[in-house]
Write a protein that holds these residues in place. Structure first.
Motif, short mmCIF file in Angstrom:
data_model
loop_
_atom_site.label_atom_id
_atom_site.label_comp_id
_atom_site.label_asym_id
_atom_site.label_seq_id
_atom_site.Cartn_x
_atom_site.Cartn_y
_atom_site.Cartn_z
N VAL A 199 42.85 158.14 -15.04
CA VAL A 199 41.53 158.09 -15.01
C VAL A 199 41.12 158.43 -13.55
O VAL A 199 41.77 158.03 -12.66
CB VAL A 199 40.76 156.83 -15.29
CG1 VAL A 199 39.47 156.73 -15.08
CG2 VAL A 199 41.37 156.38 -16.90
N LYS A 200 40.28 159.44 -13.39
CA LYS A 200 39.53 159.58 -11.92
C LYS A 200 39.18 158.44 -11.20
O LYS A 200 38.92 157.34 -11.57
CB LYS A 200 38.36 160.70 -12.14
CG LYS A 200 38.74 162.13 -12.81
CD LYS A 200 37.45 162.91 -12.52
CE LYS A 200 37.71 164.38 -13.24
NZ LYS A 200 36.71 165.16 -13.37
N ALA A 201 39.28 158.63 -9.88
CA ALA A 201 39.00 157.55 -8.99
C ALA A 201 37.84 156.80 -9.18
O ALA A 201 37.84 155.43 -9.21
CB ALA A 201 39.16 157.99 -7.40
N THR A 202 36.75 157.34 -9.39
CA THR A 202 35.49 156.59 -9.60
C THR A 202 35.30 156.29 -11.00
O THR A 202 34.08 155.43 -11.23
CB THR A 202 34.30 157.52 -8.82
OG1 THR A 202 34.55 158.66 -9.69
CG2 THR A 202 34.27 157.85 -7.33
N GLU A 203 36.07 156.72 -11.78
CA GLU A 203 35.78 156.44 -13.33
C GLU A 203 36.53 155.30 -13.73
O GLU A 203 36.53 154.65 -14.87
CB GLU A 203 36.11 157.50 -14.15
CG GLU A 203 35.07 158.69 -13.78
CD GLU A 203 33.77 158.35 -14.16
OE1 GLU A 203 33.30 157.69 -15.20
OE2 GLU A 203 32.74 158.63 -13.30
N GLN A 204 37.27 154.34 -12.98
CA GLN A 204 38.17 153.17 -13.20
C GLN A 204 37.34 152.32 -13.94
O GLN A 204 37.65 151.67 -14.91
CB GLN A 204 38.95 152.90 -12.21
CG GLN A 204 39.69 153.79 -11.03
CD GLN A 204 40.98 154.26 -11.97
OE1 GLN A 204 41.51 153.50 -12.85
NE2 GLN A 204 41.43 155.50 -11.67
#
Length: 332
Positions: free
Chosen positions: A71-76
């Motif tokens: 998962v992308k960093a800001t989407e956790q």
């Protein structure tokens, strides 16, 4: 014949029991943005929880996906809310778009040092923050505060005047407010993209955690580092979080195993967090980077800028923002 029947029935029962036991096993996904297997203390916290939970032999298997590989960093945060992942080590301010109160967990000058951070954890301020976390369907498994630093490709950043005209990558909105108040322009990207931004000239400077400065090898791009020292402005709350929905699916033994593992991880982090600052200075010094620290007078100049920008905006625009800031500042 009867012995054969009994043997066959026993075998079927055994298979059935094994199948039931296997069905009771739970596999969880733990995701985060930090480098895996390279000593990053946040990755180590999650890996420790996975190891300890498995060693408890209660039918728990936690698969860790580091480096934003799942998962992308800001989407956790959103992934956890939606059930795509179960556990994450997450800079809470990254979710301030959904819950603006989280911006207080990356507020310039709010946390002064590591001992102060421990007192913050049990304060009414953090009780308010954790209630918002819980109401969103997430629980805190382990508290973690990381100190941070400033780094520049050119001149050292010690006073607000040093930031004028720079393109600065800031870890969150509250620091961005302070940088802008000092005359910088803001580059909004997660920490795992800072290296490329500095390399390509998209950013001239950055603020981020001591751990990220080292893990992402920013000493290869930075010419001057303003280390935390005795007058740190930068502290960020990066806890290990778990979906409440996922936690509630566990049986009592599994819940206990998770919480016991998380307590070990939190204690491990507490012991290691101060070392991160020492490792930061050592790594950058070894790489030939100039390392400086702020005086109390210089730090207070930054706080004056923050008071007119970050604190004021937070108090004016965030529901309950003024009360949150007051509660945080009451922690001595």
């Amino acid at each position: 014949m009867q012995n054969s029947i009994r043997t066959g029935l026993a075998a079927l029962v055994a298979v059935g029991l094994a199948g039931a036991a296997q069905a009771a096993d739970i596999s969880l996904k733990a995701s985060h943005q930090f480098p895996g297997g390279k000593g990053d203390v946040r990755d180590e916290m999650v890996q420790m929880i996975a190891r300890e939970a498995k060693a408890a032999n209660v039918g728990l298997d936690i698969k860790v996906y580091p480096g934003a590989s799942l998962v992308k960093a800001t989407e956790q945060w959103n992934a956890m809310i939606k059930g795509q992942i179960d556990i994450t080590s997450f800079p809470l301010d990254y979710a301030s778009g959904q819950h603006p109160q989280f911006g207080a967990t990356l507020m310039p000058g709010l946390v002064k040092n590591h001992d102060h951070a421990k007192r913050i954890n049990t304060s009414p301020f953090m009780q308010d923050i954790k209630k918002i976390i819980n109401d969103a369907g997430v629980i805190v498994l382990a508290d973690a505060w990381l100190a941070g630093a400033f780094g520049s490709k050119d001149k050292c950043i010690l006073e607000p005047d040093d930031a004028k005209g720079l393109k600065v990558r800031s870890a969150g909105a509250t620091f961005a407010e302070m940088w802008a108040g000092a005359g910088a322009s803001i580059v909004s990207i997660p920490s795992n993209e800072v290296y490329n931004a500095l390399q390509t000239g998209v950013a001239d400077a950055t603020d981020t955690s001591s751990g990220s400065f080292v893990s992402f090898r920013l000493y290869e791009q930075i010419k001057c580092l303003t280390a935390p020292g005795d007058n740190a402005l930068w502290f960020m709350y990066e806890p290990v979080l778990m979906s409440k929905r996922s936690f509630d699916k566990l049986n009592d033994a599994q819940k206990k195993a998770i919480m016991d593992a998380a307590k070990k991880a939190e204690d491990f982090f507490a012991a290691e967090s101060k070392k991160l600052d020492e490792q930061l200075v050592a790594a950058f010094t070894k790489a030939g980077v100039k390392v400086v620290t702020m005086t109390e007078e210089q730090a207070n100049k930054w706080r004056e800028v923050a008071n007119k920008s970050s604190y004021r905006t937070f108090a004016d625009k965030v529901p309950g923002g003024k009360e949150i800031i007051v509660k945080a500042l009451q922690v001595r």
